[in-house]
Motif scaffolding. Sequence first.
Motif, PDB file in Angstrom:
ATOM      1  N   VAL A   1       7.232   2.983  -9.340  1.00 37.64           N
ATOM      2  CA  VAL A   1       6.409   3.209  -8.594  1.00 37.64           C
ATOM      3  C   VAL A   1       5.486   2.004  -8.017  1.00 37.64           C
ATOM      4  CG1 VAL A   1       4.121   4.918  -7.757  1.00 37.64           C
ATOM      5  CG2 VAL A   1       6.173   5.090  -8.957  1.00 37.64           C
ATOM      6  N   PRO A   2       4.604   1.627  -9.061  1.00 40.75           N
ATOM      7  CA  PRO A   2       3.631  -0.012  -8.326  1.00 40.75           C
ATOM      8  C   PRO A   2       4.912  -1.142  -7.505  1.00 40.75           C
ATOM      9  CG  PRO A   2       3.779  -0.006 -10.995  1.00 40.75           C
ATOM     10  CD  PRO A   2       4.684   1.327 -10.127  1.00 40.75           C
ATOM     11  N   ALA A   3       6.251  -1.333  -8.360  1.00 38.88           N
ATOM     12  CA  ALA A   3       7.094  -2.408  -7.761  1.00 38.88           C
ATOM     13  C   ALA A   3       7.702  -1.741  -6.116  1.00 38.88           C
ATOM     14  CB  ALA A   3       8.644  -2.357  -8.430  1.00 38.88           C
ATOM     15  N   LEU A   4       7.181  -0.748  -5.892  1.00 39.93           N
ATOM     16  CA  LEU A   4       7.962  -0.338  -4.520  1.00 39.93           C
ATOM     17  C   LEU A   4       6.717  -0.629  -4.088  1.00 39.93           C
ATOM     18  CD1 LEU A   4      10.044   0.791  -3.026  1.00 39.93           C
ATOM     19  CD2 LEU A   4       8.772   3.576  -3.909  1.00 39.93           C
ATOM     20  N   GLN A   5       5.121  -0.159  -4.454  1.00 35.86           N
ATOM     21  CA  GLN A   5       4.187  -0.534  -3.393  1.00 35.86           C
ATOM     22  C   GLN A   5       3.662  -1.621  -2.937  1.00 35.86           C
ATOM     23  OE1 GLN A   5       1.563   1.484  -7.063  1.00 35.86           O
ATOM     24  NE2 GLN A   5       0.840   3.643  -5.132  1.00 35.86           N
ATOM     25  N   SER A   6       4.264  -2.477  -3.983  1.00 37.19           N
ATOM     26  CA  SER A   6       4.161  -3.957  -3.837  1.00 37.19           C
ATOM     27  C   SER A   6       5.196  -4.039  -2.703  1.00 37.19           C
ATOM     28  CB  SER A   6       4.276  -4.962  -5.005  1.00 37.19           C
ATOM     29  OG  SER A   6       3.026  -4.299  -5.708  1.00 37.19           O
TER      30      SER A   6
ATOM     31  N   ALA B   1       5.296  -5.176   4.607  1.00 41.90           N
ATOM     32  CA  ALA B   1       3.826  -4.916   6.484  1.00 41.90           C
ATOM     33  C   ALA B   1       3.350  -6.613   6.396  1.00 41.90           C
ATOM     34  CB  ALA B   1       3.170  -3.564   6.201  1.00 41.90           C
ATOM     35  N   ALA B   2       3.018  -6.726   5.528  1.00 40.07           N
ATOM     36  CA  ALA B   2       1.741  -8.059   5.565  1.00 40.07           C
ATOM     37  C   ALA B   2       3.007  -9.347   6.252  1.00 40.07           C
ATOM     38  CB  ALA B   2       1.651  -8.790   4.356  1.00 40.07           C
TER      39      ALA B   2
ATOM     40  N   CYS C   1      -1.164  -4.868   6.211  1.00 38.85           N
ATOM     41  CA  CYS C   1      -1.346  -4.476   4.386  1.00 38.85           C
ATOM     42  C   CYS C   1      -2.326  -4.097   4.092  1.00 38.85           C
ATOM     43  CB  CYS C   1      -1.087  -6.201   4.170  1.00 38.85           C
ATOM     44  SG  CYS C   1      -1.072  -6.405   1.918  1.00 38.85           S
ATOM     45  N   LEU C   2      -2.999  -3.657   4.428  1.00 42.07           N
ATOM     46  CA  LEU C   2      -4.392  -2.911   4.312  1.00 42.07           C
ATOM     47  C   LEU C   2      -4.224  -1.266   4.614  1.00 42.07           C
ATOM     48  CD1 LEU C   2      -7.440  -2.906   2.961  1.00 42.07           C
ATOM     49  CD2 LEU C   2      -7.864  -2.869   5.431  1.00 42.07           C
ATOM     50  N   ALA C   3      -3.420  -1.195   5.695  1.00 43.26           N
ATOM     51  CA  ALA C   3      -3.737  -0.204   6.081  1.00 43.26           C
ATOM     52  C   ALA C   3      -2.555   0.515   4.966  1.00 43.26           C
ATOM     53  CB  ALA C   3      -3.018   0.342   7.165  1.00 43.26           C
ATOM     54  N   MET C   4      -1.479  -0.446   4.392  1.00 48.57           N
ATOM     55  CA  MET C   4      -0.275   0.086   3.306  1.00 48.57           C
ATOM     56  C   MET C   4      -0.465   0.650   2.153  1.00 48.57           C
ATOM     57  SD  MET C   4       1.945   0.808   5.751  1.00 48.57           S
ATOM     58  CE  MET C   4       3.581   1.201   4.552  1.00 48.57           C
ATOM     59  N   ALA C   5      -1.754  -0.666   1.162  1.00 48.07           N
ATOM     60  CA  ALA C   5      -1.675  -0.180   0.755  1.00 48.07           C
ATOM     61  C   ALA C   5      -3.109   0.963   0.480  1.00 48.07           C
ATOM     62  CB  ALA C   5      -2.918  -1.405   0.173  1.00 48.07           C
ATOM     63  N   VAL C   6      -4.313   1.144   1.390  1.00 46.11           N
ATOM     64  CA  VAL C   6      -4.400   2.036   1.597  1.00 46.11           C
ATOM     65  C   VAL C   6      -3.462   3.359   1.374  1.00 46.11           C
ATOM     66  CG1 VAL C   6      -6.209   3.386   3.143  1.00 46.11           C
ATOM     67  CG2 VAL C   6      -6.705   1.000   2.221  1.00 46.11           C
TER      68      VAL C   6
END
Length: 914
Positions: free
Chosen positions: A823-828, A834-835, A306-311
Amino acid sequence: MVESARWERLASRRSFLARTLRLHARMLRQVLHEGLQTSFHKLGHFVANHPVFFASAPVLLSVLLGASFSRYRVEEDVEYLLAPKHSLAKIEGNLVDSLFAVNRSKHTLYSDLQTPGRYGRVIVTSRRGNVLDATHVDLVLKLHTSITHIQVPMLGFNYTFAHLCLMDDSKNCIIDDVLRALEEIRAARASNHTAPPLGYPITRLKDGREAYIGHQLGGVQAVGGGREGVRAARALQLTYYLQAASPLHEVVASRWELLFCGELDRLGRAHPELGLYPFTSSSLQQDFQRTSRVSERPLLCSLAACLAMAVICCSMRDCVRTKPWLGLLALVTVSLATLTSAGIFNLAGGKYNSTYIGIPFVMLGHGLFGTFEMLSSWRRTREDQHVKERVASVFSDCMMPFTASTALHLVTFGIGASPFTNIEAVRLFCCSACLSVLFNYLYVLTFYGSNLVFAGYLENSYRHSLFCRRVPKPELLQQKPAWYRFLMYTRYDEDGAEPDDLQAYESHLLVAFMKRYYCDWITNTYVKPFVVLFYLVYVSFALMGYLQVSEGSDFSNVVATETSTIAYTRAQQRYFSSYSPVIGFYIYESIEYWNSSVQEDLLEYTKGFERISWFESYLNYLHGQNISGGLSRSNFTEHLRSGFLRQPRYLHFSDDIIFAKRADGEVDVVASRMFLVAKTTENKREEMSVLLDTLRKLSLTSRVKFIIFNPSFVYMDRYASSVGAPLKNSCVAALFLLFFSTFLAADPLVNAWLTVTVASVEFGVVGFMTLWQVELDCVSVLCLIYGVNYAVDSSAPLVSAFTLGRESTRTRWVKVSLERHGVPALQSYVCYSAALLPLATVPSNLTRTLFRCLFLTALVTAFHCLAILPVLLTFLPPSKRKRRNRKGAAEDREDVECVEMADSTRVVDQITTV
């Protein structure tokens, strides 16, 4: 004419009054909406003015509360967690214990999945051949001897099974009747005699006593339905009951259970022709908590993924406008909130259990939506504004829907945390989730908001987001090497950008994809019919699964997979599913046993069961003595005490009868018990629930007052209603909250669309999780409660942006809503998925259920928010009518430009339209 005119005037007045009320309601909603936005705007200014305090205080608080993990404790009582708290079975169990305690059961301690007290149990299977042949009988008796010689050193004394076992009236250890039968078979073979036939499920021992062995002999091939003998059998089940009357015995018994499992493991390696499946009174608790241990590494992998995908999701080509640190800090915010809530939970004396594994994912889904919406709102602010003003605008834009979704979390989980929740594991989870979500919300406002201020200062001063080094201007950058130009690339814009100019952020991959490709594709006229058709297919499959929902009261659903509980349960289902657990039939008041009609009623009630009954044996005894069953009270009792119970083969029935003297000095039977066993199939648990309800209804209408009980009933009784009640109550609470909060929304249709979306998402998740072989148990219900909140988190910004849009077409506002909030929904969704993926690798049924339900929740919600809602909103209300401009309005408008010096680092141009 006069009357009609009067009615017309009255109708016009009513119409005018209705329009006035609607106008006033709309004005009230707008005033409240604007007031809340102003409040959050001021809160954003306050956080931006004190960023150091709001960045350090949450960290300090989390560290201090994290020290409370020295009080970390684990809940060891699985019955307390998973059995319904308020059930008739527990009341019946207390009454049974007061009449016939475990130490008075003697020979009637029949093997079952749940037995009170300490015990060790093993299923012995023959990998080849018959377990009753001479070789296997010798091995089983050798195994029995090894178990009884297990020694537990304690306080300078070696305790064996003989020191710990429950004893009968002869001061001998109680052992299973099938062992006595095997000893008789071995003795007959040793003396070259014919072995006595072994009946099934009730056999007659050498001393003439009838014994039930239906739960001790499995996989039976019988002759004549078992009455004429057993031809072959595939499995044996042996149980060793221990006494734990004192704390010392409790400790010794628990150690004996560990040595018992170790001894069976050694014997299994020494004799591979036997399959040994051990189970003890503590196996379920150990295997339930083992999920936490086997989940540690996958949970760390989830955090890393999750950290990698968030970055990655927060990064872009522009080195100034990229925000990888904010992606990292989003996870840090969730982690700090988790640590704080866990610290408070430990200080409050709470105990940990494996269901709490789902709480980080609840917080992760809630926190990611909030942080990514803040980043999306930051991209929409003007770069020439002061950082404090930009942060205030972000708070004004994002905090109101984030606050509303947090309130919904607190309401839904708060309903589940109420004392009315009948499953303690669900109540404790909801209570912890409420605390975690609250701190998650506060930390997003404070810790993450203050870090947004620091990132804003770096961006306004054109400093690199990673290295904090000031980026040279383009003319100076061209003189640097290629690698330096690559690292320091940015789009300089010193003249200021237009309010709606987002070109500087279009180098972000997801922003470009959403704005240039996806918005036009999903709103295309030729795509919409396929989306609607796909939605109809989705509803069809969801309905098919919804009609097959079943309750999951089996304990194998909440334990780790590679454990003794799973292996033992599978062996039970394979070899011992022919008969139900032994049901105690308890007559708790004095009745006229000597009355012929009462005797007929009792025989009728137990008809169709395999019976271990003192009453039926006594009637057969009287019949063998040529004595009629219809005796007087005194004669019936006298023959029972002086004749029947004095016979060696009937002596064990004395534990099933309680005598007491009446006022006239005569002895009477005041309570008694019998044992019933029903023929079952592989769906034993469902059949037992039906049988339990049937016998209880019979006990209410019969003139013989009886209760039925088995220790496993405390897990079956009202389980479906107890598990489903928190979900129903939470859904109802969410709908009422959405309904009564319409006056806070600028348009009531926002809440209407949210309600429809939540209902559709929950319906789909329930249907598809059933098709994915997930049953309705405490874990899946918790996921469904969270699914209500997750759907609102995801769809609320999108629906609000569309509903509040004016003066354009529906399609145009769908595109605008997707550009702003897609975009924020897709990021979430990407980060959350991933988590979740590492969670699928955990060898546990609990985490398997957790992964499947949460993954379906994210997938179905994404399908609704990114496909279904954008398509449906293009042709369903609210409509977008172009407003007519008043005459002369264009000529009367005037633009005034105001220039302010608001920061020492750069000139801020603020354009205000009057």
